[in-house]
Design a protein around this motif. Structure first.
Motif: not given
Length: 348
Positions: A298-323
């Motif tokens: 398994r990916c040796w960083a798998k236990h980190l990926v979803v928590p970090l992505a959730e924080r990064l995604l939260t930051t983007a959405l809280e700041n109203g990211i527009l595609v």
């Protein structure tokens, strides 16, 4: 087999990937010496046929002209985990850095978040502009071996400590190479997953997001657009006899991307439906789902990926990211990590 997100929000895969998506077979020959597999049962048999070789795992690949000792790789993985967990507890850097081309903007933002407190030139090891240039990388590596930082520096990461505490020049060069490898693998993977989620959510979901929904959104993104979309295994006798198409010596390409889209395994497989994960206690145990590889590799960083992505995604959405892209169809190029390319800016 394009992902059905919304009529105005679709994907254009690189031709080689689209060719794979258009295939009906679950076992097929890619070229004279390579077989592709997306059949869940056969994939499990291939995984169980032999242990993964060290050369098939990126963290163990040679660095600084020598093999990476197992204990050194283990220390790197442990240090990366400590740094990532400490990093996401810190306030994020200014959100304006998330504007630009994704996933690169996300990668740069995450690297500043987790590793910018390290002393120069160690912090330069994680800079994308440096890591993309062989000449700059060589200069930084040489500088790091001579100036690894001071003991006890406030904010210094555990990864930087491995460089500083190395006992000889080769160990220090390898620690510097592992710093670059570990930070790049983690940040690129997390940014790729976050960017994929932003695109798949579409404008309406981004406007209506709720914190409790993000984990399910990320698992559904890992199903439809897994960054680790192909796993490669060198051929050998262990695989001969598992399927008539597989000959002794054939290399094997395992395709989670295809398996995750088979109607045999998933209802409405091309639809982005995060609600399918409601009530699923352990998504990784879902049949025909392989977002981070398989047992023993398994990916040796798998236990980190979803928590970090959730924080990064939260930051983007809280700041109203527009595609903001010139057309509603985003490109998914042929890369080792599957990621959507689009332009974005922040509303605030």
């Amino acid at each position: 087999m394009s992902t059905a997100v919304a009529p105005s929000h679709s994907l254009a895969f690189a031709p080689r990937i689209q060719e794979l998506l258009d295939r009906d077979e679950k076992v097929f020959r890619i070229d004279p010496d390579k077989v592709g597999v997306s059949d869940s049962r056969l994939l499990a048999e291939i995984v169980a046929a032999r242990p993964v070789h060290s050369t098939e795992r990126s963290v163990y690949k040679p660095a600084a002209g020598a093999d990476i000792p197992h204990d050194s790789a283990t220390r790197t993985i442990r240090a990366l985990g400590q740094d990532a967990m400490a990093g996401i507890r810190k306030p994020p850097p200014p959100a304006r850095g998330m504007s630009g081309t994704w996933p690169y903007a996300g990668t740069s933002h995450l690297r500043r978040w987790l590793f910018s407190d390290d002393a120069l030139p160690v912090a330069l090891l994680s800079k994308r502009g440096v890591s993309r240039s062989d000449s700059l990388s060589l200069l930084v590596d040489r500088a790091v071996t001579r100036w690894p930082g001071r003991p006890g520096r406030a904010g210094s990461t555990e990864l930087a400590g491995l460089i500083r505490d190395a006992e000889d020049p080769l160990e220090r060069r390898q620690a510097a190479a592992m710093y670059r490898r570990a930070t790049a693998t983690l940040c690129d993977g997390v940014a790729g997953l976050t960017g994929n989620a932003l695109w798949l959510m579409g404008p309406q979901r981004r406007q209506e997001w709720h914190r409790g929904d993000l984990t399910a959104i990320l698992w559904e993104t890992l199903r439809l657009l897994p960054p680790a979309w192909m796993l490669y295994r060198k051929g050998g006798e262990a695989y001969a006899g598992l399927h008539p198409e597989i000959r002794p010596g054939d290399d094997i390409a395992l395709f989670p991307l295809l398996m995750h889209r088979h109607a045999d395994y998933w209802s409405q497989p091309l639809e982005f439906r995060p609600e399918r994960w409601d009530g699923v206690a352990d998504p990784e145990k879902a049949p025909a789902f392989m977002p981070f590889g398989f047992d023993g590799a398994r990916c040796w960083a798998k236990h980190l990926v979803v928590p970090l992505a959730e924080r990064l995604l939260t930051t983007a959405l809280e700041n109203g990211i527009l595609v903001r892209s010139p057309r509603p169809e985003a490109e998914v190029p042929l890369r080792s990590l599957l990621s959507v390319r689009f332009e974005a800016r922040l509303a605030v």
